[in-house]
Every structure is written in C-alpha cells, then in structure tokens.
Write a protein that holds these residues in place. Structure first.
Motif, PDB file in Angstrom:
ATOM      1  N   GLU A  66       0.718  -1.254  -0.109  1.00 20.73           N
ATOM      2  CA  GLU A  66      -0.109  -0.117   0.017  1.00 20.73           C
ATOM      3  C   GLU A  66       0.856   1.267   0.086  1.00 20.73           C
ATOM      4  N   GLU A  67       0.288   2.397  -0.615  1.00 24.44           N
ATOM      5  CA  GLU A  67       0.876   3.489  -0.273  1.00 24.44           C
ATOM      6  C   GLU A  67       0.264   4.231   0.788  1.00 24.44           C
ATOM      7  N   VAL A  68       0.878   3.865   2.230  1.00 24.11           N
ATOM      8  CA  VAL A  68       0.264   4.333   3.351  1.00 24.11           C
ATOM      9  C   VAL A  68       1.422   5.245   4.140  1.00 24.11           C
ATOM     10  N   ARG A  69       0.994   6.348   4.811  1.00 20.75           N
ATOM     11  CA  ARG A  69       1.832   7.160   5.623  1.00 20.75           C
ATOM     12  C   ARG A  69       2.390   6.402   6.679  1.00 20.75           C
ATOM     13  N   LEU A  70       3.579   6.618   7.094  1.00 17.91           N
ATOM     14  CA  LEU A  70       4.235   5.975   8.332  1.00 17.91           C
ATOM     15  C   LEU A  70       3.306   6.582   9.712  1.00 17.91           C
ATOM     16  N   ILE A  71       2.973   7.787   9.655  1.00 16.33           N
ATOM     17  CA  ILE A  71       2.317   8.213  11.067  1.00 16.33           C
ATOM     18  C   ILE A  71       0.900   7.399  11.079  1.00 16.33           C
ATOM     19  N   GLU A  72       0.274   7.115  10.100  1.00 15.58           N
ATOM     20  CA  GLU A  72      -0.850   6.144   9.842  1.00 15.58           C
ATOM     21  C   GLU A  72      -0.712   4.924  10.258  1.00 15.58           C
ATOM     22  N   LEU A  73       0.368   4.391   9.947  1.00 15.66           N
ATOM     23  CA  LEU A  73       0.639   2.963  10.364  1.00 15.66           C
ATOM     24  C   LEU A  73       1.077   3.045  11.781  1.00 15.66           C
ATOM     25  N   SER A  81       3.752   7.780  18.438  1.00 10.66           N
ATOM     26  CA  SER A  81       4.617   8.733  17.619  1.00 10.66           C
ATOM     27  C   SER A  81       5.045   7.730  16.294  1.00 10.66           C
ATOM     28  N   GLN A  82       5.392   8.387  15.399  1.00  8.02           N
ATOM     29  CA  GLN A  82       6.125   7.948  14.253  1.00  8.02           C
ATOM     30  C   GLN A  82       7.579   7.403  14.677  1.00  8.02           C
ATOM     31  N   GLU A  83       8.121   8.423  15.435  1.00 11.06           N
ATOM     32  CA  GLU A  83       9.575   8.061  16.029  1.00 11.06           C
ATOM     33  C   GLU A  83       9.539   6.642  16.801  1.00 11.06           C
ATOM     34  N   ALA A  84       8.566   6.363  17.672  1.00 10.36           N
ATOM     35  CA  ALA A  84       8.583   5.132  18.430  1.00 10.36           C
ATOM     36  C   ALA A  84       8.282   3.959  17.460  1.00 10.36           C
ATOM     37  N   ARG A  87      11.474   2.788  15.589  1.00 10.15           N
ATOM     38  CA  ARG A  87      12.530   2.423  16.678  1.00 10.15           C
ATOM     39  C   ARG A  87      12.037   0.987  16.717  1.00 10.15           C
ATOM     40  N   ALA A  88      10.594   0.668  16.876  1.00 13.75           N
ATOM     41  CA  ALA A  88      10.208  -0.677  17.187  1.00 13.75           C
ATOM     42  C   ALA A  88      10.580  -1.499  15.837  1.00 13.75           C
ATOM     43  N   PHE A  89      10.151  -0.866  14.760  1.00 15.75           N
ATOM     44  CA  PHE A  89      10.119  -1.734  13.597  1.00 15.75           C
ATOM     45  C   PHE A  89      11.471  -1.984  13.245  1.00 15.75           C
ATOM     46  N   LYS A  90      12.416  -1.161  13.604  1.00 16.33           N
ATOM     47  CA  LYS A  90      13.996  -1.273  13.146  1.00 16.33           C
ATOM     48  C   LYS A  90      14.467  -2.463  14.001  1.00 16.33           C
ATOM     49  N   ARG A  91      13.986  -2.578  15.433  1.00 13.30           N
ATOM     50  CA  ARG A  91      14.500  -3.761  16.191  1.00 13.30           C
ATOM     51  C   ARG A  91      13.880  -4.888  15.767  1.00 13.30           C
ATOM     52  N   MET A  95      15.562  -2.741  10.015  1.00 11.22           N
ATOM     53  CA  MET A  95      15.754  -1.640   9.022  1.00 11.22           C
ATOM     54  C   MET A  95      14.659  -0.826   9.408  1.00 11.22           C
ATOM     55  N   THR A  96      14.558   0.418   9.024  1.00  9.45           N
ATOM     56  CA  THR A  96      13.483   1.328   9.227  1.00  9.45           C
ATOM     57  C   THR A  96      12.466   1.050   8.110  1.00  9.45           C
ATOM     58  N   PRO A  97      11.360   1.605   8.705  1.00  9.82           N
ATOM     59  CA  PRO A  97      10.094   1.251   7.562  1.00  9.82           C
ATOM     60  C   PRO A  97      10.164   1.757   6.085  1.00  9.82           C
ATOM     61  N   GLY A  98      10.981   3.124   6.317  1.00  7.78           N
ATOM     62  CA  GLY A  98      11.237   3.432   4.774  1.00  7.78           C
ATOM     63  C   GLY A  98      12.212   2.437   4.152  1.00  7.78           C
ATOM     64  N   GLU A  99      13.160   1.871   4.534  1.00  7.92           N
ATOM     65  CA  GLU A  99      14.207   1.274   3.839  1.00  7.92           C
ATOM     66  C   GLU A  99      13.614  -0.265   3.593  1.00  7.92           C
TER      67      GLU A  99
END
Length: 292
Positions: A66-73, A81-84, A87-91, A95-99
């Motif tokens: 999907e073309e979904v915004r990270l803040i929405e996810l 927050s998108q930052e939290a 961090r959880a996604f990378k752990r 990798m980050t959600p963008g990667e």
C-alpha cells in the motif's frame, strides 16, 4: 486449549484497538496473571510481545502493498508517534520502515504468523524452539550454486537433484556431511536474491568439477535449530521453521545476525528423498550470531 485460541481470535479481531493483557485474559476466561503464564508456556511469547509483533508484521505487509503514510501505520499499531514506531520496527526487522518499503521480496525478514493449532504443533513436535549456541570450527565444501528469491525457493530441490547425480565427481569428499549454504544476500537492491549452494564436505579442494564452486566457511558462533522432516515436500514445513527463527526467536533473543553465510547441515540423521523410506530424519539449521 480452546481458551488459548479464543484469546488468539480476540487479538486478531482487535489488533487495531487499544487492547490490554486484562482484555485478552478476560476473552479467555482467566485472570491476567494466570493467562500470561499459560500463554508463554504454550507459545514461548508474552501476550503483549505477541500483539506487538503481529501489529508490526501487518504493518510490514502494508508497507509492501500500500501507499500508506508512516504516521498512519504508527497510530494503527498503537504507537503514540512515528519515531517510536520506527524504533520498534527497526528492532523487529533490522531496518527502518522507509528502508523496508524498498524491498519487494523480503525473504530474510520473518513475519509473526498467527498462532494456529498447526503452527503450535510444528513448534512442539517438528523443531527445537530454543537453539544450541555453538562455536563451529568451519569447513571446506564443494558444490553447485544458483540464485533464488522467496518466490523460487521451491526450485532448491531441483538443484539438489542435479547435484546428487554429479556428487561422485568431487574428489577428497568426507562422504558423510552435506550442506545447503546461503550467502551473497542482495537485500539492499530490494530483490532479496540470495545464493544457495548444495555441497559436500571435503578435506581439500583439489580439481573442481565443471560448474562447481569451492566454499570455505571460517570459525563462527551459531544458533543451531533442529528441524524434523515430516513431508515429502521438504520446503513445506521448513518455511515455518525459518519464519519462527527470524520472526519469533531473533526479536526476543539476546543475539543478532552477523554478515556471514548460514547453512543447513545434512548428516546421518537425514533420510534423503531418494531413499526407500525417505524423506525423513532431521536437519540442523546454523544461523551466524553475535551478542547484542
């Protein structure tokens, strides 16, 4: 067990809601304290850890489709927050959600599957959920290699069948150890293509048969999982074992993968498909690790 699966069904139906341990325990008809202990005993996971992994797995799937915004996810996964969320996604996925979004074939990154009866049976009967941690001295091997993606791993069996017809051409074989070696992971390009080598252990390399490669694996610490072969289709249950290793064990372990080949070990315990009563037996899966 019915109460356990009632709770799993409740979790799946409410992943987009703000659910707590008390909510899940109530759905199962237990106190939070008793249910938390029961859930971990059955699945090896904490209730909230499982919920978080399921939410992150669904988020990862949405990133690929999907073309979904990270803040929405982030908000859908219950993060403030998108930052939290990042961090959880990378752990969880390394990798980050963008990667991650750039990957079209994420074979190396296991999702947390829904805890079904078949999956729990597989965990308890067909694999070791807690690995042995070993220091392996390394080995030399000669074999045939090809490149695969998640969509073409079913062809690995064809590679083994061709290799088995030519294994007699290899000199200096020990004759009792065979390896399926995975390396050259092309994860940065988004394809997650990797090289798989069907190989036999040798004492020295000698002259290589045409079309075969020499592989030397150095000393390394590994997490070793044992997989029990239960189907003529070797890849059927093996994928569930790999998903558990990458999607469940790694995120809650004290280890991380190091950039070295991982491999399957086929020794005297393994019954090959060509045997009258094959396939069957056991395969050991060696994952290179270091402490976090």
């Amino acid at each position: 067990m019915k109460q356990f699966f009632d709770a799993v069904d409740f979790i799946e139906a409410n992943l987009d809601q703000n659910i707590t341990l008390d909510d899940v325990a109530q759905a199962a008809g237990y106190s939070a304290f008793h249910f938390a202990r029961m859930f971990r005993a059955i699945s090896g996971l904490s209730v909230m850890g499982y919920i978080r992994r399921r939410r992150l797995s669904l988020a990862a799937q949405r990133l690929l489709s999907e073309e979904v915004r990270l803040i929405e996810l982030a908000l859908d996964c219950g993060f403030e927050s998108q930052e939290a969320f990042t961090r959880a996604f990378k752990r969880a996925f390394g990798m980050t959600p963008g990667e991650y979004r750039k990957h079209t074939d994420p074979i190396r990154f296991g999702f947390q599957p829904v805890l079904s009866r078949d999956l729990l049976h597989h965990f308890k009967e067909n694999m070791t959920v807690e690995p042995k941690i070993v220091e392996h001295p390394g080995f030399k091997a000669v074999g045939m290699a090809d490149y695969f993606t998640q969509d073409t791993t079913h062809r690995i069996g064809d590679l083994w069948r061709i290799f088995n017809t030519r294994v007699g051409e290899i000199s200096n074989m020990t004759g009792n150890l065979f390896f399926g070696i995975c390396d050259d992971f092309d994860e940065k390009s988004g394809s997650s293509k990797f090289r798989y080598t069907a190989a036999s252990e040798v004492t020295e390399f000698g002259d290589l048969p045409e079309g075969m490669d020499a592989k030397e694996i150095g000393p390394q610490k590994y997490a070793v999982f044992t997989h029990k072969v239960t189907s003529p289709d070797l890849s059927a249950d093996f994928k569930a074992t790999l998903n558990y290793i990458w999607g469940t064990w790694f995120p809650q372990s004290n280890y991380e993968r190091v950039p070295a080949p991982d491999f399957e070990l086929y020794d005297s315990r393994f019954i090959p498909p060509s045997a009258p009563d094959g396939p069957g037996g056991e395969i050991d899966v060696y994952i290179p690790i270091k402490e976090k």
